[in-house]
Design a protein around this motif. Structure first.
Motif, PDB file in Angstrom:
ATOM      1  N   HIS A  30     -50.606-106.770 -44.390  1.00 56.56           N
ATOM      2  CA  HIS A  30     -50.913-107.704 -43.299  1.00 56.56           C
ATOM      3  C   HIS A  30     -51.516-109.004 -43.832  1.00 56.56           C
ATOM      4  CE1 HIS A  30     -50.059-104.508 -40.427  1.00 56.56           C
ATOM      5  NE2 HIS A  30     -50.896-103.716 -41.078  1.00 56.56           N
ATOM      6  N   LEU A  33     -49.263-111.893 -45.453  1.00 63.90           N
ATOM      7  CA  LEU A  33     -48.461-112.761 -44.586  1.00 63.90           C
ATOM      8  C   LEU A  33     -48.824-114.225 -44.795  1.00 63.90           C
ATOM      9  CD1 LEU A  33     -46.352-112.705 -42.289  1.00 63.90           C
ATOM     10  CD2 LEU A  33     -48.242-112.616 -40.672  1.00 63.90           C
ATOM     11  N   VAL A  37     -46.073-117.091 -46.016  1.00 64.70           N
ATOM     12  CA  VAL A  37     -45.742-118.280 -45.216  1.00 64.70           C
ATOM     13  C   VAL A  37     -45.925-119.545 -46.050  1.00 64.70           C
ATOM     14  CG1 VAL A  37     -46.406-119.618 -43.190  1.00 64.70           C
ATOM     15  CG2 VAL A  37     -46.245-117.136 -43.036  1.00 64.70           C
ATOM     16  N   SER A  94     -41.994-100.147 -47.238  1.00 66.97           N
ATOM     17  CA  SER A  94     -42.418-100.754 -45.970  1.00 66.97           C
ATOM     18  C   SER A  94     -41.379-100.555 -44.883  1.00 66.97           C
ATOM     19  CB  SER A  94     -42.691-102.250 -46.171  1.00 66.97           C
ATOM     20  OG  SER A  94     -43.733-102.446 -47.104  1.00 66.97           O
ATOM     21  N   TYR A 103     -47.858 -97.440 -39.018  1.00 65.90           N
ATOM     22  CA  TYR A 103     -47.785 -98.876 -39.252  1.00 65.90           C
ATOM     23  C   TYR A 103     -48.688 -99.639 -38.288  1.00 65.90           C
ATOM     24  CZ  TYR A 103     -45.940-103.586 -39.607  1.00 65.90           C
ATOM     25  OH  TYR A 103     -45.828-104.934 -39.775  1.00 65.90           O
ATOM     26  N   ILE A 119     -42.297-106.708 -33.500  1.00 62.47           N
ATOM     27  CA  ILE A 119     -43.164-107.669 -34.192  1.00 62.47           C
ATOM     28  C   ILE A 119     -43.460-107.192 -35.618  1.00 62.47           C
ATOM     29  CG2 ILE A 119     -45.444-108.753 -34.153  1.00 62.47           C
ATOM     30  CD1 ILE A 119     -45.358-108.577 -31.104  1.00 62.47           C
ATOM     31  N   GLY A 120     -43.637-105.873 -35.783  1.00 63.30           N
ATOM     32  CA  GLY A 120     -43.865-105.335 -37.119  1.00 63.30           C
ATOM     33  C   GLY A 120     -42.688-105.538 -38.045  1.00 63.30           C
ATOM     34  N   LEU A 122     -40.571-107.991 -37.842  1.00 61.47           N
ATOM     35  CA  LEU A 122     -40.600-109.413 -38.200  1.00 61.47           C
ATOM     36  C   LEU A 122     -41.658-109.690 -39.258  1.00 61.47           C
ATOM     37  CD1 LEU A 122     -39.655-112.321 -37.688  1.00 61.47           C
ATOM     38  CD2 LEU A 122     -41.331-112.451 -35.825  1.00 61.47           C
ATOM     39  N   GLU A 123     -42.810-109.041 -39.158  1.00 57.51           N
ATOM     40  CA  GLU A 123     -43.874-109.236 -40.150  1.00 57.51           C
ATOM     41  C   GLU A 123     -43.446-108.739 -41.529  1.00 57.51           C
ATOM     42  OE1 GLU A 123     -48.578-108.052 -40.811  1.00 57.51           O
ATOM     43  OE2 GLU A 123     -47.284-106.836 -39.533  1.00 57.51           O
ATOM     44  N   VAL A 124     -42.813-107.562 -41.585  1.00 53.62           N
ATOM     45  CA  VAL A 124     -42.340-107.042 -42.870  1.00 53.62           C
ATOM     46  C   VAL A 124     -41.304-107.981 -43.478  1.00 53.62           C
ATOM     47  CG1 VAL A 124     -41.065-105.155 -43.952  1.00 53.62           C
ATOM     48  CG2 VAL A 124     -42.882-104.649 -42.323  1.00 53.62           C
ATOM     49  N   LEU A 126     -41.098-111.239 -43.061  1.00 56.88           N
ATOM     50  CA  LEU A 126     -41.770-112.438 -43.566  1.00 56.88           C
ATOM     51  C   LEU A 126     -42.560-112.147 -44.839  1.00 56.88           C
ATOM     52  CD1 LEU A 126     -43.072-114.069 -40.256  1.00 56.88           C
ATOM     53  CD2 LEU A 126     -41.246-114.899 -41.728  1.00 56.88           C
ATOM     54  N   VAL A 127     -43.173-110.965 -44.920  1.00 55.64           N
ATOM     55  CA  VAL A 127     -43.980-110.639 -46.092  1.00 55.64           C
ATOM     56  C   VAL A 127     -43.119-110.551 -47.347  1.00 55.64           C
ATOM     57  CG1 VAL A 127     -45.317-108.781 -47.154  1.00 55.64           C
ATOM     58  CG2 VAL A 127     -45.866-109.543 -44.847  1.00 55.64           C
TER      59      VAL A 127
END
Length: 651
Positions: A30, A33, A37, A94, A103, A119-120, A122-124, A126-127
């Protein structure tokens, strides 16, 4: 005994609780992120947009910056395939975490879980975006430096988490090391790759080595087209048993990075799923064993539970059989899923080669021309669906194997151990006798029809008798009396058909390249529709003949654009327009002689397709006559190729 187990369990629980309080990889996921970015913003700032937008006029200092950063080309690019594959390997843990409930770091209502999982995801994405973006960016030095820093941070955090907290609830003392070593290996490979890219870029800047020229067509594609244009086909070499039955290596074909990454994540996911399956099943059987011991103590303490007392030995026997059967089927199910993963790669190559040859007969008729939007969307869906199909298919196939193992043990093994061989043989004899009678009657009908109710062969060289009735009156009597037998056999045949469809359907549920629906209902199989759309998209974008033709067009356009006035004067005297026109007409004549069906594809024939004049009919007859003569001359060298195409129908 119970006190000893409690003494062993309590330190483990306290250790796990202490580990949960330390800095973990899940928390770093988390927090990372923010640098992800920032790295994406830096690469986007360096990337210039091809078209200027309205914001460029309002903010002229942007100068077309902040372009779109492409993580990887999933259609046409074949460079850095294994690097992207190991990047997928770093993502695998992940991705598997998204399938679990661990998660979500906080409690959410049931109706919002689907939104949180989206949303999770999408976060994975981006990470782990910097791993792919740093590999594909044209700014090699910047991408390599950022990739080295980012991958080093992930390696340090992962190793720190394994060293400080190696224990887990399922696998015990070395759970994280056993489950996380594929991820560490992938991260180390990426770190080495970024270091290689940095060193190579420095050498290019110092002009110590020439820069690689990227062309539209790959070397393997040009060799494939050269093999097609060669006069002697390369089918005369002897193939080994492995090449004929399992897999034949083709140096002129390369899998795209999307397929390699999907296979790597599937294999890592199967490894993790197999470990979790074995460990969870072991814990579950231990729990059942504890319940059995508790029930045994209750039965021994009470005198009015004799009925339960007879169940204790049977329950103990079932637990032993189930534990051993589950362990054995875990091995077979995992090997089956691994074999499916590699078999899908072979089928992908075979299907693409058939489409390159213009063969669509292996597909259902309604899938011969899929919609373009569906095909392009299938590329985005395939990887995720293939991974999910593989993992869920492993669990389903494992459960089916487990049921067959229990059936085998209780029908064959246990009766032999208990000395009930005669009873077992009598029961099996009744079963096989019933099945044998059904199969025998079916074979008997075919044999009787073959001998008495078909006319003789029209030629001694014919393999089968013609489909023409003989002895019609006797056949009508035969049909009448067998009607009653077939009515009885139809019941058992219907049950067998249902069982076979269930077994084959569950067996092939993880194979996305085959439909498990019956003919006419293939559209209901979303996985197979995704597979067909994907191979058509790859066929239209990566056909070697088309790519080579486009490369020739691009090269000729660049040469014409770069040609100078003096070079045009020099070439004007060497080749006259008359000779050039005559050369083109000779080439056209040679092409039409070698490919007579192209005569009907010429422009003046297509424009006159609406009219049915005698001249057009005569031209068609001549064209097809020339085509048949050309095929007769080429029968000998193409015989081996036709045999190979027929063998490929197994996929």
């Amino acid at each position: 005994m119970i006190r000893n187990t409690e003494q062993h369990v309590l330190p483990n629980v306290s250790t796990i609780e202490d580990c949960q309080e330390t800095f973990s990889v899940d928390l770093f996921l988390h927090l990372s992120l923010i640098p992800a970015v920032l790295i994406t913003g830096v690469l986007s700032f360096l990337q210039r947009r091809a078209q200027r937008l309205t914001i460029d006029h309002r903010l002229p200092f942007l100068n077309g910056r902040f372009g779109i950063v492409v993580p990887l080309d999933t259609i046409g690019s074949l460079s850095n395939r294994w690097s992207y594959g190991f990047a997928y390997g770093a993502v695998s843990s992940s991705v598997l975490l998204l399938f679990s409930e661990h998660y979500i770091p906080f409690t959410v209502p049931a109706w919002a879980r689907a939104i949180v999982y989206l949303i999770g995801a999408l976060e994975v994405g981006l990470v782990y975006f910097p791993f792919f973006a740093c590999l594909s960016t044209p700014f090699r030095m910047t991408g390599a430096v950022l990739g080295i820093l980012y991958s080093t941070a992930w390696i340090l955090i992962t190793v720190w988490d394994i060293v400080t907290c190696p224990r887990g609830e399922v696998l015990g003392k070395y759970q994280k090391l056993i489950s996380q070593w594929p991820r560490i290996l992938s991260l180390v490979f990426l770190l080495g790759r970024f270091i290689y890219i940095l060193v190579k870029d420095v050498r290019l800047r110092l002009q110590l080595e020439p820069e690689d020229i990227e062309e539209l067509v790959g070397q393997h594609q040009s060799k494939h087209v050269s093999r097609l244009l060669s006069r002697t086909p390369e089918h005369s070499k002897h193939l080994s048993w492995f090449q004929r039955r399992v897999y034949e290596w083709d140096p002129y074909f390369k899998f795209p990075n999307r397929i390699i990454g999907t296979a790597i994540i599937s294999l890592i996911g199967l490894y993790t799923m197999t470990l979790a399956d074995y460990s969870v099943s072991d814990v579950a059987f231990d729990q059942v064993e504890d319940w059995k011991n508790t029930l045994k103590e209750v039965v021994s303490s009470c005198n009015q539970t004799q009925a339960l007392g007879y169940m204790i030995p049977q329950l103990e026997e079932f637990i032993i059989v189930a534990r051993k059967s589950w362990l054995a089927t875990t091995i077979f199910a995992s090997l089956n899923s691994v074999a499916y993963t590699f078999h899908i790669l072979a089928c992908y190559r075979k299907h693409l080669k058939r489409l390159w040859k213009g063969q669509k007969g292996f597909l259902p008729e309604r899938f011969h021309n899929p919609k373009p939007a569906v095909s392009v969307a299938s590329i985005a869906r395939y990887s995720g669906w293939q991974i999910a199909f593989t993992l869920w298919g492993y669990l389903i196939v494992h459960f089916v194997h487990f049921l067959f193992a229990l059936l085998f043990v209780y029908l064959l093994v246990l009766p032999i151990q208990h000395g009930k061989v005669l009873a077992m043989l009598s029961n099996l004899g009744l079963i096989f006798l019933t099945i044998g009678m059904v199969i025998g009657l079916v074979i008997l009908q075919v044999v009787l029809v073959q001998i008495f109710f078909l006319q003789d062969k029209m030629s001694p060289t014919d393999k089968e008798k013609p489909l023409a009735l003989n002895n019609r009156k006797a056949f009508h009597c035969f049909n009448y009396f067998f009607f009653f037998y077939n009515a009885v056999m139809g019941i058992s045949t219907c049950i067998v058909r249902l069982l076979l469809s269930l077994v084959v359907g569950t067996w092939l549920v993880s194979r996305i390249d085959r439909t498990i629906m019956q003919r006419g209902y293939e559209n209901l199989d979303a996985g197979y529709s995704t597979w067909v759309g994907m191979i058509f998209a790859d066929h239209y974008h990566n056909n070697p003949v088309m790519v080579c033709f486009c490369q020739l067009l691009v090269s000729s356009t660049i040469e014409k654009h770069n040609a100078t006035i003096y070079s045009s004067f020099e070439n004007a005297q060497s080749v006259s327009p008359v000779n050039s026109r005559a050369r083109r007409r000779w080439v056209l004549l040679y092409t039409l002689l070698k490919n007579p069906p192209l005569i009907l594809r010429r422009k003046h024939h297509l424009s006159a397709a609406a009219s049915s004049s005698p001249t057009q009919t005569e031209t068609e007859v001549r064209a097809w006559l020339m085509a048949s003569q050309t095929q007769n001359h080429q029968l000998a060298p193409q015989a081996t190729e036709e045999i190979l195409v027929a063998k490929e129908e197994d996929c």
